[in-house]
Design a protein around this motif. Structure first.
Motif, PDB file in Angstrom:
ATOM      1  N   UNK A  54     -11.992  -1.748  -4.274  1.00  7.77           N
ATOM      2  CA  UNK A  54     -12.008  -0.758  -2.968  1.00  7.77           C
ATOM      3  C   UNK A  54     -11.012  -1.317  -2.059  1.00  7.77           C
ATOM      4  N   UNK A  55     -11.450  -2.769  -1.633  1.00  6.73           N
ATOM      5  CA  UNK A  55     -10.518  -3.246  -0.452  1.00  6.73           C
ATOM      6  C   UNK A  55      -8.998  -3.301  -0.707  1.00  6.73           C
ATOM      7  N   UNK A  56      -8.690  -3.502  -1.860  1.00  9.11           N
ATOM      8  CA  UNK A  56      -7.379  -3.305  -2.221  1.00  9.11           C
ATOM      9  C   UNK A  56      -6.550  -2.200  -2.329  1.00  9.11           C
ATOM     10  N   UNK A  57      -7.392  -1.090  -2.807  1.00  9.74           N
ATOM     11  CA  UNK A  57      -6.970   0.078  -2.881  1.00  9.74           C
ATOM     12  C   UNK A  57      -6.752   0.946  -1.458  1.00  9.74           C
ATOM     13  N   UNK A  58      -7.497   0.403  -0.623  1.00  6.18           N
ATOM     14  CA  UNK A  58      -7.489   0.770   0.918  1.00  6.18           C
ATOM     15  C   UNK A  58      -6.435   0.249   1.524  1.00  6.18           C
ATOM     16  N   UNK A  59      -5.799  -1.032   1.177  1.00  4.00           N
ATOM     17  CA  UNK A  59      -4.621  -1.515   1.646  1.00  4.00           C
ATOM     18  C   UNK A  59      -3.586  -0.946   0.846  1.00  4.00           C
ATOM     19  N   UNK A  60      -3.328  -0.663  -0.224  1.00  4.30           N
ATOM     20  CA  UNK A  60      -2.351  -0.120  -0.738  1.00  4.30           C
ATOM     21  C   UNK A  60      -2.211   1.470  -0.496  1.00  4.30           C
ATOM     22  N   UNK A  61      -3.335   2.192  -0.253  1.00  5.14           N
ATOM     23  CA  UNK A  61      -3.007   3.643   0.283  1.00  5.14           C
ATOM     24  C   UNK A  61      -2.617   3.503   1.801  1.00  5.14           C
ATOM     25  N   UNK A  62      -2.899   2.576   2.449  1.00  2.33           N
ATOM     26  CA  UNK A  62      -2.284   2.372   3.896  1.00  2.33           C
ATOM     27  C   UNK A  62      -0.947   2.257   3.695  1.00  2.33           C
ATOM     28  N   UNK A  63      -0.419   1.167   3.111  1.00  9.69           N
ATOM     29  CA  UNK A  63       0.809   0.774   2.997  1.00  9.69           C
ATOM     30  C   UNK A  63       1.704   1.796   2.303  1.00  9.69           C
TER      31      UNK A  63
END
Length: 141
Positions: A54-63
């Motif tokens: 989940x934290x990496x997915x949020x980072x990817x969605x943001x970037x």
């Protein structure tokens, strides 16, 4: 798991989550050119994937927010004449984009003070430049 696309040592994208579309490549050509559907569009639903924590997915969605349409990342490859080569190129590009998007942010720059020698060199150069420009001026009457 060995059929998955490896992003990092511990993260892989399952091929079942990849969507493919094929079409004819554009570009110049004559008779019977581009009759095969060699252009490849690879679609990956980043918002719905379970492959990323989940934290990496949020980072990817943001970037990748400016590249996503409804949470779906689309990669197009049409540089090769073969559909298989274009599929491989699209997969490689997808892995590179995801790897870059989930990479940790760079460490903040530590502010440093210029050395005394650097300050002195800068001031000497400024004086030299000012003198050079002063010598170019027309003499005052």
């Amino acid at each position: 798991m060995d059929d998955d696309l490896r992003v990092t040592d511990d993260i892989a994208l399952p091929r079942a989550e990849l969507g493919w579309r094929f079409s004819r490549s554009g570009g110049p050509g004559g008779q019977s050119v581009n009759t095969t559907d060699s252009r490849v569009e690879l679609r990956f639903d980043l918002a719905a994937t379970q492959a990323l924590p989940e934290p990496l997915k949020e980072r990817a969605l943001l970037r990748l927010a400016n590249r996503l349409v409804d949470g779906v990342l689309s990669i197009v490859a049409s540089e090769h004449r073969s559909q298989l080569q274009n599929r491989r190129a699209a997969e490689e590009r997808l892995v590179a984009v995801i790897a870059q998007a989930i990479a940790p942010p760079p460490r903040p720059r530590k502010r440093t003070k210029p050395s005394k020698g650097a300050i002195e060199r800068r001031l000497t150069d400024k004086r030299r430049t000012a003198l050079r420009k002063q010598e170019r001026r027309r003499p005052q009457d």
